[in-house]
Design a protein around this motif. Structure first.
Motif, mmCIF file in Angstrom:
data_model
loop_
_atom_site.group_PDB
_atom_site.id
_atom_site.type_symbol
_atom_site.label_atom_id
_atom_site.label_comp_id
_atom_site.label_asym_id
_atom_site.label_seq_id
_atom_site.Cartn_x
_atom_site.Cartn_y
_atom_site.Cartn_z
ATOM 1 N N LEU A 17 0.831 -1.211 0.000
ATOM 2 C CA LEU A 17 0.000 0.000 0.000
ATOM 3 C C LEU A 17 0.864 1.260 0.000
ATOM 4 O O LEU A 17 0.551 2.245 -0.694
ATOM 5 N N ILE A 18 1.945 1.244 0.768
ATOM 6 C CA ILE A 18 2.843 2.406 0.811
ATOM 7 C C ILE A 18 3.494 2.627 -0.560
ATOM 8 O O ILE A 18 3.565 3.757 -1.051
ATOM 9 N N LEU A 19 3.946 1.532 -1.186
ATOM 10 C CA LEU A 19 4.539 1.644 -2.526
ATOM 11 C C LEU A 19 3.504 2.129 -3.536
ATOM 12 O O LEU A 19 3.821 2.927 -4.434
ATOM 13 N N LEU A 20 2.253 1.665 -3.388
ATOM 14 C CA LEU A 20 1.170 2.127 -4.257
ATOM 15 C C LEU A 20 0.947 3.623 -4.092
ATOM 16 O O LEU A 20 0.772 4.353 -5.080
ATOM 17 N N ALA A 21 0.968 4.101 -2.861
ATOM 18 C CA ALA A 21 0.762 5.524 -2.602
ATOM 19 C C ALA A 21 1.877 6.362 -3.232
ATOM 20 O O ALA A 21 1.629 7.444 -3.788
ATOM 21 N N ILE A 22 3.111 5.871 -3.144
ATOM 22 C CA ILE A 22 4.240 6.579 -3.766
ATOM 23 C C ILE A 22 4.050 6.646 -5.274
ATOM 24 O O ILE A 22 4.191 7.715 -5.895
ATOM 25 N N TYR A 23 3.713 5.505 -5.870
ATOM 26 C CA TYR A 23 3.484 5.464 -7.318
ATOM 27 C C TYR A 23 2.337 6.397 -7.706
ATOM 28 O O TYR A 23 2.428 7.153 -8.682
ATOM 29 N N TRP A 24 1.264 6.365 -6.956
ATOM 30 C CA TRP A 24 0.086 7.183 -7.227
ATOM 31 C C TRP A 24 0.430 8.674 -7.120
ATOM 32 O O TRP A 24 -0.083 9.490 -7.893
ATOM 33 N N SER A 25 1.296 9.041 -6.174
ATOM 34 C CA SER A 25 1.640 10.457 -5.979
ATOM 35 C C SER A 25 2.271 11.049 -7.235
ATOM 36 O O SER A 25 2.110 12.244 -7.514
ATOM 37 N N PHE A 26 2.999 10.227 -7.996
ATOM 38 C CA PHE A 26 3.608 10.704 -9.248
ATOM 39 C C PHE A 26 2.677 10.503 -10.437
ATOM 40 O O PHE A 26 2.645 11.334 -11.354
ATOM 41 N N LEU A 27 1.916 9.411 -10.415
ATOM 42 C CA LEU A 27 1.001 9.114 -11.518
ATOM 43 C C LEU A 27 -0.028 10.221 -11.700
ATOM 44 O O LEU A 27 -0.427 10.545 -12.826
ATOM 45 N N ALA A 28 -0.463 10.824 -10.597
ATOM 46 C CA ALA A 28 -1.529 11.829 -10.648
ATOM 47 C C ALA A 28 -1.047 13.200 -11.109
ATOM 48 O O ALA A 28 -1.853 14.116 -11.243
ATOM 49 N N LEU A 29 0.261 13.333 -11.389
ATOM 50 C CA LEU A 29 0.795 14.657 -11.701
ATOM 51 C C LEU A 29 0.559 15.093 -13.145
ATOM 52 O O LEU A 29 0.598 16.292 -13.436
ATOM 53 N N LYS A 30 0.363 14.145 -14.056
ATOM 54 C CA LYS A 30 0.154 14.537 -15.455
ATOM 55 C C LYS A 30 -0.559 13.421 -16.201
ATOM 56 O O LYS A 30 -0.636 12.286 -15.724
ATOM 57 N N PRO A 31 -1.066 13.722 -17.389
ATOM 58 C CA PRO A 31 -1.799 12.707 -18.151
ATOM 59 C C PRO A 31 -0.902 11.528 -18.519
ATOM 60 O O PRO A 31 0.313 11.669 -18.681
ATOM 61 N N THR A 32 -1.509 10.380 -18.665
ATOM 62 C CA THR A 32 -0.762 9.177 -19.051
ATOM 63 C C THR A 32 -1.053 8.757 -20.486
ATOM 64 O O THR A 32 -0.352 7.915 -21.037
ATOM 65 N N SER A 33 -2.077 9.339 -21.089
ATOM 66 C CA SER A 33 -2.410 9.021 -22.480
ATOM 67 C C SER A 33 -2.393 10.303 -23.306
ATOM 68 O O SER A 33 -2.552 11.408 -22.780
ATOM 69 N N ILE A 34 -2.185 10.134 -24.594
ATOM 70 C CA ILE A 34 -2.050 11.261 -25.505
ATOM 71 C C ILE A 34 -3.257 11.322 -26.431
ATOM 72 O O ILE A 34 -3.667 10.297 -26.995
ATOM 73 N N SER A 35 -3.819 12.512 -26.583
ATOM 74 C CA SER A 35 -4.967 12.689 -27.479
ATOM 75 C C SER A 35 -4.495 12.659 -28.932
ATOM 76 O O SER A 35 -3.624 13.423 -29.333
ATOM 77 N N GLY A 36 -5.065 11.752 -29.723
ATOM 78 C CA GLY A 36 -4.621 11.538 -31.098
ATOM 79 C C GLY A 36 -5.384 12.363 -32.117
ATOM 80 O O GLY A 36 -6.213 13.228 -31.787
#
Length: 767
Positions: free
Chosen positions: A10-29
């Motif tokens: 859960l702690i590792l998930l929270a760390i990953y989530w803290s960076f994942l939420a900073l910008k989009p992960t997919s690109i509009s085509g």
């Protein structure tokens, strides 16, 4: 055991989530609907804009300007080019800026919303894909999507793609001070970059408080807001300049900056290319523009001023959280009262042990001190082991992210090792108390000296909840304790990366100390582990692996090219020439000109370019005098008018020059000074103009259209005129007089300094 493994996950998930939420992960085509922003469509424009360097005054600069004008006209907008000389006293730059302007009329405009970026690239080698081609195409694509809706906005929308930002915000200064539209502007959205990737940070630019601006920003509801009042507080204390600075300083116009700052090693270099731009960073810019454009195009832009500031921060799920500065002290007082109450309650219930609490201060303080020393000394040691890192003036190496990871893991290993020394199965609750006490001291200092960071009290409140559970239960649910760490991790962990990315690897100490502080709040979970020693050794090994990986990638090659520099300097007065460089370590290419044993620079310090990082010329070597055309200098007038000596000079380069620079020592005073019709009267101090100088530099004229200097000046009667004239062209590699060998593929021109330059100096003396 299983629960502890899940808690760690859960702690590792929270760390990953803290960076994942900073910008989009997919690109509009390209298949994105016409009324929505498409990164792929924006990239089509960027490919055209970033084909070549397009700094002020060269043909490619005009080609890019013409392309942008054509795109705006194809959108149905009437464009105009605002043209005029502009001087930035702080930067010492003057040029003829050519701003691209367009305007969409609103139905009932309160004030105009201005969309801003700059279209010039940095001299001399940057292709300007990220800085700020990304900003230009964000606006072009955003406008296309907005106009395709067919709805007329309430407020006027002004499009300004400014010129000469890289030289000294000259285009913005020209617009704010001279264009009639400037008085109509109520808010500016400025899109920038200081690297080629990473999340885009929002920074408020205002002379007053941010309360109303933040309220509207939150209401506009961008999907991936990355903004916090700590960065805002630091930004206000630093001499940062963007085009928006001119709007705030000269026009008292508020605005928002949006800039991505990662991969700083690409900034202002030949690596700022279409291919290296992080597509998700461009997507992030679009995700800001569209909701803000729709919101502010119809909002009341006359009611954005405020005397109040807000604390704010971004967090997953809740996006931007904001509250008034007035809450800072009450929240701190509540936290202190709760802390004292819980400690008293725990001691009374014998769930806390005073001896164990006292012992608990030792690992926490030791971790901060030891990791602080490692952070401070680490970068200094690395630059000794790897002196080539000093050639990257940005202060962030190609393997910089690996170093952030290595130092962070090392700091965690030290924390684990130290806290293991005081481990007892029953003392976790007592070990939680010292970190909370330290955090309350930090929050008290923040409330006094750095109010923008006051949201650090939020993790403290969740720490207090954990302490409350621990003083009531000897064996609390460790999964619940892990979940209570989520806000702490979400808020604080991104700063571990942000500080060295934003301010350079010399700030690794911020990462190591912050890791120590974050870990101290995680004792509510890690305190129950009897194997912290094993974890410490494991993390030490992982850290060593990271350092080895960084070492493997510490050299320069085609993927990680070495920045180097070379100048040909001819002093026409002595008819002597020199090769010169800013490099600390010469390479095979520069040694061709400077030899294996160059002499330290002792003659060109006066003519150092105004480097952002104060980089001096390091080495020089004698060079053959080449038949470079000398400038034509003519004295048209030298007469007395009352108590003043009036002089007219005409200076015309006899070759294609990019920059003309004048120098005078501090004893040379000017009553008046004009160049090409531009009057420097706005620089007058104590009766004289051009008194605020960068060293001895009066100004640097970046040549546009007029490849000459037509000068009129007046000085006190009875004083001589002594000027040093420096003529700079960025054509050394291609100049046929020099027949330069091509720079190898593993090297690029060093940014922030005059480079690849032919420089001709002549002294003008009128006794």
């Amino acid at each position: 055991m299983l629960k502890k493994i899940i808690a760690l996950a859960l702690i590792l998930l929270a760390i990953y989530w803290s960076f994942l939420a900073l910008k989009p992960t997919s690109i509009s085509g390209l298949e994105t609907t016409d009324t929505e922003f498409s990164t792929d469509r924006a990239l089509g424009h960027l490919k055209e804009i970033s084909k070549q360097p397009h700094y002020v005054g060269i043909p490619e600069h005009q080609r890019v300007r013409d392309y942008i004008v054509t795109v705006l006209k194809n959108l149905g907008l009437e464009t105009e080019i605002q043209e005029g000389y502009s001087h930035n006293e702080k930067w010492g730059s003057i040029t003829k800026a050519k701003n691209i302007l367009a305007r969409i009329k609103g139905t009932d405009s309160t004030k105009a919303l201005l969309l801003l970026s700059h279209y010039d690239s940095n001299p001399h080698s940057s292709l300007g894909a990220s800085d700020a081609g990304s900003g230009v195409v964000t606006i072009l694509e955003g406008l296309r999507a907005f106009l395709h809706e067919g709805k007329q906005p309430k407020n006027d929308i002004i499009v300004m793609l400014s010129d000469a930002e890289e030289l000294g915000l000259n285009g913005a200064e020209l617009f704010v001070n001279e264009h009639p539209w400037a008085k109509d502007v109520g808010l500016v959205l400025n899109f920038e970059s200081r690297g080629s990737g990473g999340p885009s940070y929002m920074l408020v630019e205002t002379n007053g408080g941010n309360h109303k601006l933040l309220k509207d920003f939150v209401a506009a509801n961008p999907q991936y807001p990355v903004a916090n009042s700590l960065a805002y507080s630091v930004y206000k204390k630093l001499p940062n300049d963007t085009d928006l600075t001119s709007f705030r300083e000269d026009g008292n116009i508020d605005g928002f900056n949006f800039a991505f700052i990662d991969d700083h090693f690409d900034y202002h270099t030949a690596l700022d290319t279409f291919e290296r731009l992080d597509r998700s960073s461009l997507e992030h810019q679009g995700s800001y523009l569209m909701p803000l454009l729709h919101y502010f195009a119809n909002a009341d832009l006359t009611d954005l001023k405020s005397d109040e500031d807000n604390v704010y921060f971004n967090i997953p799920l809740f996006k931007t959280v904001s509250y008034p500065f007035a809450w800072i002290v009450p929240m701190l007082v509540v936290a202190i009262v709760l802390f004292l109450g819980l400690v008293f309650y725990g001691l009374k219930k014998r769930m806390l042990n005073s001896k164990h609490m006292a012992i608990g201060f030792i690992p926490g303080m030791a971790a901060i001190l030891l990791n602080g020393l490692i952070g401070v000394g680490g970068w200094k040691v690395l630059t000794v082991i790897y002196p080539q890192y000093n050639e990257i003036l940005q202060g962030f190496t190609y393997n910089g992210h690996t170093y952030i990871l290595a130092f962070s893991i090392l700091a965690m290993a030290i924390c684990m090792w130290l806290y293991n020394k005081v481990y007892k199965p029953e003392n976790t609750a007592s070990l939680v108390v010292p970190p909370l006490f330290l955090w309350l001291i930090i929050c008290t200092l923040i409330a006094i000296y750095l109010k923008g960071a006051s949201f650090f009290i939020i993790p403290v409140f969740f720490g207090l909840i954990s302490l409350w559970i621990l003083v009531r239960q000897k064996r609390p649910n460790i999964l619940l304790m892990a979940l209570l760490l989520f806000p702490t991790i979400w808020i604080l962990v991104p700063f571990v990366k942000m500080f060295p990315v934003g301010l350079g690897l010399k700030l690794l100490v911020a990462s190591t100390v912050l890791i120590s502080l974050i870990f101290s709040l995680c004792i509510s979970v890690f305190g129950f582990s009897r194997y912290k020693n094993r974890w410490a050794y494991f993390l030490f090994i992982v850290s060593i692996g990271c350092f080895i990986y960084a070492h493997i990638n510490s050299d320069f090659n085609e993927e990680r090219p070495k920045p180097n520099s070379l100048i040909y300097f001819w002093d026409t007065d002595s008819n002597k020439a020199l090769w010169a460089t800013y490099d600390q370590q010469l390479d095979a290419w520069t040694k061709t000109f400077l030899s294996d044993n160059p002499r330290a620079n002792d003659s060109l310090s006066k003519f150092n370019s105004r480097s952002k990082y104060g980089t001096p010329i390091s080495y020089v070597n004698n060079a053959d005098v080449k038949p470079v055309p000398k400038p034509h200098i003519d004295i048209l007038q030298d007469s007395l008018v009352g108590e003043e000596r009036h002089i007219k000079l005409f200076i015309a380069p006899q070759r294609r020059a990019h920059k003309l620079v004048l120098f005078a020592d501090s004893t040379q005073h000017f009553i008046d000074f004009k160049m090409n019709g531009y009057d420097f009267k706005n620089t007058k101090h104590n009766g004289y103009v051009l008194e605020e100088r960068l060293g001895q530099q009066l100004f640097a004229y970046s040549v546009v259209d007029d490849n000459l200097m037509d000068i009129e000046l007046s000085i006190p009667m009875g004083t001589p005129l002594i000027l040093d004239y420096l003529e700079v062209s960025f054509d050394l590699p291609s100049n046929p007089l020099f027949r330069m060998p091509q720079r190898p593929a593993g090297m690029i021109p060093k940014p922030f300094v005059n480079n690849d330059a032919v420089m001709v100096k002549e002294t003008i003396i009128l006794n």
